[in-house]
Enzyme design. Structure first.
Site, PDB file in Angstrom:
ATOM      1  N   HIS A  17       0.839  -1.207   0.000  1.00 57.78           N
ATOM      2  CA  HIS A  17       0.000   0.000   0.000  1.00 57.78           C
ATOM      3  C   HIS A  17       0.879   1.264   0.000  1.00 57.78           C
ATOM      4  O   HIS A  17       0.596   2.215  -0.727  1.00 57.78           O
ATOM      5  CB  HIS A  17      -0.871   0.064   1.259  1.00 57.78           C
ATOM      6  CG  HIS A  17      -1.895  -1.019   1.392  1.00 57.78           C
ATOM      7  ND1 HIS A  17      -2.002  -1.801   2.505  1.00 57.78           N
ATOM      8  CD2 HIS A  17      -2.881  -1.432   0.552  1.00 57.78           C
ATOM      9  CE1 HIS A  17      -3.016  -2.653   2.362  1.00 57.78           C
ATOM     10  NE2 HIS A  17      -3.557  -2.464   1.180  1.00 57.78           N
ATOM     11  N   LYS A  41     -18.199  -6.191   7.154  1.00 58.97           N
ATOM     12  CA  LYS A  41     -16.968  -6.931   6.875  1.00 58.97           C
ATOM     13  C   LYS A  41     -16.157  -6.982   8.159  1.00 58.97           C
ATOM     14  O   LYS A  41     -15.882  -5.944   8.761  1.00 58.97           O
ATOM     15  CB  LYS A  41     -16.174  -6.188   5.787  1.00 58.97           C
ATOM     16  CG  LYS A  41     -15.611  -7.089   4.699  1.00 58.97           C
ATOM     17  CD  LYS A  41     -14.992  -6.275   3.610  1.00 58.97           C
ATOM     18  CE  LYS A  41     -13.578  -6.738   3.318  1.00 58.97           C
ATOM     19  NZ  LYS A  41     -12.928  -5.921   2.286  1.00 58.97           N
ATOM     20  N   ARG A  90      -2.216  -6.050  -8.475  1.00 56.48           N
ATOM     21  CA  ARG A  90      -1.154  -6.990  -8.170  1.00 56.48           C
ATOM     22  C   ARG A  90      -1.024  -8.056  -9.246  1.00 56.48           C
ATOM     23  O   ARG A  90       0.009  -8.242  -9.841  1.00 56.48           O
ATOM     24  CB  ARG A  90      -1.412  -7.677  -6.830  1.00 56.48           C
ATOM     25  CG  ARG A  90      -0.978  -6.871  -5.667  1.00 56.48           C
ATOM     26  CD  ARG A  90      -1.612  -7.355  -4.414  1.00 56.48           C
ATOM     27  NE  ARG A  90      -3.028  -7.076  -4.435  1.00 56.48           N
ATOM     28  CZ  ARG A  90      -3.811  -7.082  -3.372  1.00 56.48           C
ATOM     29  NH1 ARG A  90      -3.320  -7.404  -2.204  1.00 56.48           N
ATOM     30  NH2 ARG A  90      -5.085  -6.782  -3.464  1.00 56.48           N
ATOM     31  N   SER A 128      -2.952  -7.624   2.818  1.00 57.62           N
ATOM     32  CA  SER A 128      -3.180  -7.531   4.262  1.00 57.62           C
ATOM     33  C   SER A 128      -3.564  -8.904   4.804  1.00 57.62           C
ATOM     34  O   SER A 128      -3.150  -9.283   5.903  1.00 57.62           O
ATOM     35  CB  SER A 128      -4.302  -6.537   4.560  1.00 57.62           C
ATOM     36  OG  SER A 128      -3.933  -5.252   4.158  1.00 57.62           O
TER      37      SER A 128
END
Ligand code: ADP
Length: 160
Positions: A17, A41, A90, A128
């Site tokens: 990040h 979430k 990514r 993460s």
């Protein structure tokens, strides 16, 4: 003023990040890192903890601000008068979902563009979730997150 929004969960912030933040900050007068607050979430860190970790991890980037948002990203971007949404890419696996989101956001507001910044090759595997998984089993994440994030992860998982 040229304003960009970089949204995400940042649960917690990683060097992947931070790489996107540093690189995209150069493209805008102001870059707003927008932490998603989504009660549906489950997250490891609260929004305040996530914001604090980001704040302590970014330095020498005076044009970067941190904020949080609920609901539609496009509403937040409009509120902040941002014309660009920044996303990191990514792998091909990110692409399909991000394409769908970008097209939907374009449909919701034609004046706001989504741009994608390719990951640096050394962070292409980094997320993460993988950091949380490794840390939860006591693995070393020192090369993946800033030292203070590593410390907070250890506290959460009682791995001191
Ligand atoms: P994750 O939990 O997968 O790290 P986030 O929602 O926190 O996801 O990610 C926010 C944004 O940062 C997304 O656009 C995501 O693609 C991007 N991102 C996350 N990790 C990386 C990385 N290692 N390299 C490039 N972009 C990344």
């Amino acid at each position: 003023m040229n304003i960009g929004v970089y949204p995400g969960s940042f649960d917690p912030i990683t060097y992947g990040h931070l790489d996107i933040i540093k690189r995209s900050a150069k493209l805008f007068d102001r870059l707003i890192v927008a932490v998603l607050s989504n009660p549906q979430k489950s997250s490891l860190f609260t929004v305040d903890e996530r914001i604090e970790m980001i704040r302590e991890s970014i330095y020498n980037t005076p044009n970067v601000e941190i904020d949080s948002f609920k609901g539609l990203l496009i509403d937040f971007a409009r509120l902040k008068q941002a014309r660009v949404i920044v996303k990191g890419l990514r792998a091909v696996s990110d692409f399909e979902y991000e394409l769908q989101m970008a097209l939907m956001n374009k449909k919701l507001d034609d004046h706001i563009e989504t741009i994608f910044i390719m990951t640096s090759s050394n962070y292409s595997y980094l997320s993460s979730s993988i950091v949380k998984e490794v840390s939860s089993f006591g693995g070393c994440v020192a090369s993946l997150v800033p030292p203070l994030v590593e410390e907070r992860l250890k506290q959460k998982f009682n791995n001191n």
